[in-house]
Motif scaffolding. Structure first.
Motif, PDB file in Angstrom:
ATOM      1  N   HIS A  63       0.739  -1.189  -0.077  1.00 33.91           N
ATOM      2  CA  HIS A  63       0.115  -0.058  -0.088  1.00 33.91           C
ATOM      3  C   HIS A  63       0.898   1.362   0.104  1.00 33.91           C
ATOM      4  CE1 HIS A  63      -2.482  -3.212   1.545  1.00 33.91           C
ATOM      5  NE2 HIS A  63      -3.682  -2.459   1.295  1.00 33.91           N
ATOM      6  N   GLU A  64       2.093   0.919  -0.306  1.00 30.97           N
ATOM      7  CA  GLU A  64       3.030   2.399  -0.106  1.00 30.97           C
ATOM      8  C   GLU A  64       2.736   3.423  -0.877  1.00 30.97           C
ATOM      9  OE1 GLU A  64       4.700  -0.933   2.122  1.00 30.97           O
ATOM     10  OE2 GLU A  64       3.930  -0.902  -0.099  1.00 30.97           O
ATOM     11  N   ARG A  65       2.169   3.032  -2.106  1.00 28.35           N
ATOM     12  CA  ARG A  65       1.808   4.526  -3.156  1.00 28.35           C
ATOM     13  C   ARG A  65       0.747   5.262  -2.386  1.00 28.35           C
ATOM     14  NH1 ARG A  65       3.041   2.843  -9.303  1.00 28.35           N
ATOM     15  NH2 ARG A  65       5.223   2.815  -8.820  1.00 28.35           N
ATOM     16  N   ALA A  66       0.150   4.957  -1.505  1.00 32.22           N
ATOM     17  CA  ALA A  66      -0.654   5.908  -0.506  1.00 32.22           C
ATOM     18  C   ALA A  66       0.125   7.173  -0.263  1.00 32.22           C
ATOM     19  CB  ALA A  66      -1.123   5.540   0.678  1.00 32.22           C
ATOM     20  N   GLU A  67       1.312   7.103   0.110  1.00 33.10           N
ATOM     21  CA  GLU A  67       2.287   8.232   0.352  1.00 33.10           C
ATOM     22  C   GLU A  67       2.419   9.111  -0.782  1.00 33.10           C
ATOM     23  OE1 GLU A  67       5.803   6.972   1.962  1.00 33.10           O
ATOM     24  OE2 GLU A  67       5.059   6.411   4.112  1.00 33.10           O
ATOM     25  N   THR A  68       2.623   8.391  -1.907  1.00 36.64           N
ATOM     26  CA  THR A  68       2.788   9.146  -3.139  1.00 36.64           C
ATOM     27  C   THR A  68       1.381  10.042  -3.653  1.00 36.64           C
ATOM     28  OG1 THR A  68       4.224   7.153  -4.153  1.00 36.64           O
ATOM     29  CG2 THR A  68       3.819   9.078  -5.369  1.00 36.64           C
ATOM     30  N   ILE A  69       0.239   9.481  -3.414  1.00 43.42           N
ATOM     31  CA  ILE A  69      -0.844  10.089  -3.687  1.00 43.42           C
ATOM     32  C   ILE A  69      -1.103  11.189  -2.633  1.00 43.42           C
ATOM     33  CG2 ILE A  69      -3.441   9.858  -3.524  1.00 43.42           C
ATOM     34  CD1 ILE A  69      -2.939   6.925  -4.043  1.00 43.42           C
ATOM     35  N   ALA A  70      -0.676  10.934  -1.532  1.00 47.69           N
ATOM     36  CA  ALA A  70      -0.950  12.253  -0.248  1.00 47.69           C
ATOM     37  C   ALA A  70       0.125  13.503  -0.986  1.00 47.69           C
ATOM     38  CB  ALA A  70      -0.447  11.617   0.862  1.00 47.69           C
ATOM     39  N   THR A  71       1.369  13.109  -1.395  1.00 50.55           N
ATOM     40  CA  THR A  71       2.244  13.997  -1.559  1.00 50.55           C
ATOM     41  C   THR A  71       1.589  14.831  -2.939  1.00 50.55           C
ATOM     42  OG1 THR A  71       4.282  12.703  -0.935  1.00 50.55           O
ATOM     43  CG2 THR A  71       4.508  14.342  -2.562  1.00 50.55           C
ATOM     44  N   LYS A  72       0.914  14.084  -3.784  1.00 51.96           N
ATOM     45  CA  LYS A  72       0.313  14.741  -5.089  1.00 51.96           C
ATOM     46  C   LYS A  72      -0.586  15.761  -4.345  1.00 51.96           C
ATOM     47  CE  LYS A  72       0.769  13.546  -8.835  1.00 51.96           C
ATOM     48  NZ  LYS A  72       1.900  14.110  -9.949  1.00 51.96           N
ATOM     49  N   VAL A  73      -1.536  15.322  -3.654  1.00 50.69           N
ATOM     50  CA  VAL A  73      -2.656  16.002  -3.339  1.00 50.69           C
ATOM     51  C   VAL A  73      -2.220  17.329  -2.601  1.00 50.69           C
ATOM     52  CG1 VAL A  73      -4.703  16.199  -1.661  1.00 50.69           C
ATOM     53  CG2 VAL A  73      -4.269  14.167  -3.240  1.00 50.69           C
ATOM     54  N   VAL A  74      -1.213  17.021  -1.496  1.00 49.89           N
ATOM     55  CA  VAL A  74      -0.739  18.314  -0.863  1.00 49.89           C
ATOM     56  C   VAL A  74      -0.083  19.385  -1.513  1.00 49.89           C
ATOM     57  CG1 VAL A  74       1.037  18.820   1.089  1.00 49.89           C
ATOM     58  CG2 VAL A  74      -0.523  17.103   1.291  1.00 49.89           C
ATOM     59  N   SER A  75       0.553  18.872  -2.531  1.00 45.94           N
ATOM     60  CA  SER A  75       1.347  20.038  -3.686  1.00 45.94           C
ATOM     61  C   SER A  75       0.491  20.677  -4.393  1.00 45.94           C
ATOM     62  CB  SER A  75       2.356  19.048  -4.703  1.00 45.94           C
ATOM     63  OG  SER A  75       1.212  18.185  -5.568  1.00 45.94           O
ATOM     64  N   LEU A  76      -0.619  20.363  -4.707  1.00 47.71           N
ATOM     65  CA  LEU A  76      -1.687  20.987  -5.464  1.00 47.71           C
ATOM     66  C   LEU A  76      -2.237  22.113  -4.190  1.00 47.71           C
ATOM     67  CD1 LEU A  76      -3.588  18.142  -7.491  1.00 47.71           C
ATOM     68  CD2 LEU A  76      -1.965  20.058  -8.231  1.00 47.71           C
ATOM     69  N   ILE A  77      -2.518  21.718  -3.269  1.00 45.73           N
ATOM     70  CA  ILE A  77      -2.989  22.646  -2.138  1.00 45.73           C
ATOM     71  C   ILE A  77      -1.955  23.815  -2.033  1.00 45.73           C
ATOM     72  CG2 ILE A  77      -3.850  23.115   0.314  1.00 45.73           C
ATOM     73  CD1 ILE A  77      -4.741  20.058  -0.186  1.00 45.73           C
ATOM     74  N   ILE A  78      -0.719  23.261  -1.765  1.00 42.21           N
ATOM     75  CA  ILE A  78       0.373  24.261  -1.415  1.00 42.21           C
ATOM     76  C   ILE A  78       0.343  25.280  -2.868  1.00 42.21           C
ATOM     77  CG2 ILE A  78       2.842  24.651  -1.365  1.00 42.21           C
ATOM     78  CD1 ILE A  78       2.807  21.846   0.249  1.00 42.21           C
ATOM     79  N   ILE A  79       0.384  24.700  -3.901  1.00 41.04           N
ATOM     80  CA  ILE A  79       0.483  25.589  -5.110  1.00 41.04           C
ATOM     81  C   ILE A  79      -0.677  26.766  -4.925  1.00 41.04           C
ATOM     82  CG2 ILE A  79       0.026  25.732  -7.703  1.00 41.04           C
ATOM     83  CD1 ILE A  79       1.852  23.127  -7.705  1.00 41.04           C
ATOM     84  N   TYR A  80      -2.157  26.145  -4.701  1.00 38.96           N
ATOM     85  CA  TYR A  80      -3.165  26.977  -4.762  1.00 38.96           C
ATOM     86  C   TYR A  80      -2.948  28.240  -3.599  1.00 38.96           C
ATOM     87  CZ  TYR A  80      -7.889  28.438  -3.613  1.00 38.96           C
ATOM     88  OH  TYR A  80      -8.981  29.379  -3.253  1.00 38.96           O
ATOM     89  N   ALA A  81      -2.442  27.758  -2.414  1.00 34.67           N
ATOM     90  CA  ALA A  81      -2.130  28.633  -1.608  1.00 34.67           C
ATOM     91  C   ALA A  81      -1.087  29.741  -1.676  1.00 34.67           C
ATOM     92  CB  ALA A  81      -1.564  28.069  -0.060  1.00 34.67           C
TER      93      ALA A  81
END
Length: 313
Positions: free
Chosen positions: A76-94
């Motif tokens: 299930h390790e790619r859950a971390e990759t998905i989390a990183t992707k989501v967070v990156s989009l939020i950071i860019i928006y902010a």
């Protein structure tokens, strides 16, 4: 390190990060409204995104540390990759929100900073706290080989530069009274936020596309260890993929055509053991056996001929 221990370390690290960043974010945003400083407010919003990042790594850590099952044979390790992707989009928006608001204030000349000394004090506290948190998160990320936690730590390293910029700028504003310094610093901070988000987005994209920079070292290890084997020749069609902190390898290998299946298996088992000794997070290696001089048109994968091209990229 087993799944339970890894999850325990990951959870503790994320909780410490969440509580520390929550304290800093509330303090910075409150001071931002109190003093009308866009720079410290932007820094506070940046810290608030760190809370979200740590919270996402906490959730992703719990998911990724589950052992493989029938539906997820690689784990299930790619859950971390998905989390990183989501967070990156939020950071860019902010980052873009801070940028737009700062430019508007600069155009309207709506900048009156009150009690700038408070901003200086908070920025100084933030620099010290962020440095300690960065070193802690980085050590944890390396210990459990979590890309999500390492990415979070590197984001905090950027926060040190961000808070330092706010600190220097506000000291200058405090002594000079130059009105536009606050908005100028906020614009600089917004670019730092956007840059961090974009870097995390690209890194997670590389992992999804299975082109992580870390894999270049894996190909070198496979080729070098194969050369040390007495009978093994021409390692080719080598393909490595990352699943969070785990690495899986597929490869083709040429062996003498006259040896038995057991002898071939023993050679492959020894080679697999040698490769895993060099990189502990390699979890599985699948080796396809071919006889010497097997003529196949190889259209993908890494071998001794194209490894140099990969290193140059």
């Amino acid at each position: 390190m087993d799944y339970i221990e890894r999850e325990k370390i990951s959870t503790k690290s994320s909780l410490i990060s969440i509580f520390t960043n929550t304290f800093l974010a509330v303090l910075k945003i409150a001071i931002g409204f109190f003093t009308n400083s866009m720079a410290i407010l932007a820094d506070g919003l940046d810290t608030a995104t760190d809370i979200l990042t740590s919270f996402m790594t906490l959730i992703a850590g719990k998911i990724s540390n589950k052992p493989p099952d029938l539906k997820h044979p690689y784990g299930h390790e790619r859950a971390e990759t998905i989390a990183t992707k989501v967070v990156s989009l939020i950071i860019i928006y902010a980052g873009f929100e801070v940028l737009i608001n700062s430019i508007n204030r600069l155009i309207k000349k709506d900048v009156i900073i009150e009690n700038a000394l408070f901003v200086v004090i908070i920025a100084f506290i933030s620099v010290i706290t962020k440095f300690i948190l960065y070193k802690y998160r980085l050590s944890v990320g390396k210990k459990i080989e979590s890309n999500a936690i390492i990415a979070d730590a590197l984001n905090m390293r950027n926060d040190i530069f961000t808070s330092s910029s706010v600190l220097i700028g506000m000291v200058a504003l405090y002594f000079t009274g130059i009105w536009w310094l606050d908005s100028a610093i906020a614009i600089f901070v917004s670019f730092m936020i956007i840059k961090t988000g974009f870097e995390q987005f690209m890194e997670s994209s590389s992992e999804f596309m299975e082109s992580s920079p870390e894999l270049k070292d894996i190909y070198d290890i496979v080729i070098e260890e194969t050369k040390k084997m007495k009978c093994a020749k021409n390692p080719h069609k080598i393909r490595a993929r990352k699943f969070g902190y785990k690495i899986f390898i597929d490869m083709h290998l040429e062996l003498p055509p006259e040896i038995t299946v057991k002898e071939a298996n023993d050679i492959c088992a020894k080679l697999e053991s040698k490769i895993k000794e060099k990189k502990k997070n390699i979890r599985d290696i699948v080796i396809h056996i071919e006889p010497y001089g097997n003529a196949e048109k190889e259209c993908f994968g890494i071998d001794s001929n194209n490894i140099k091209d990969l290193r140059e990229e």
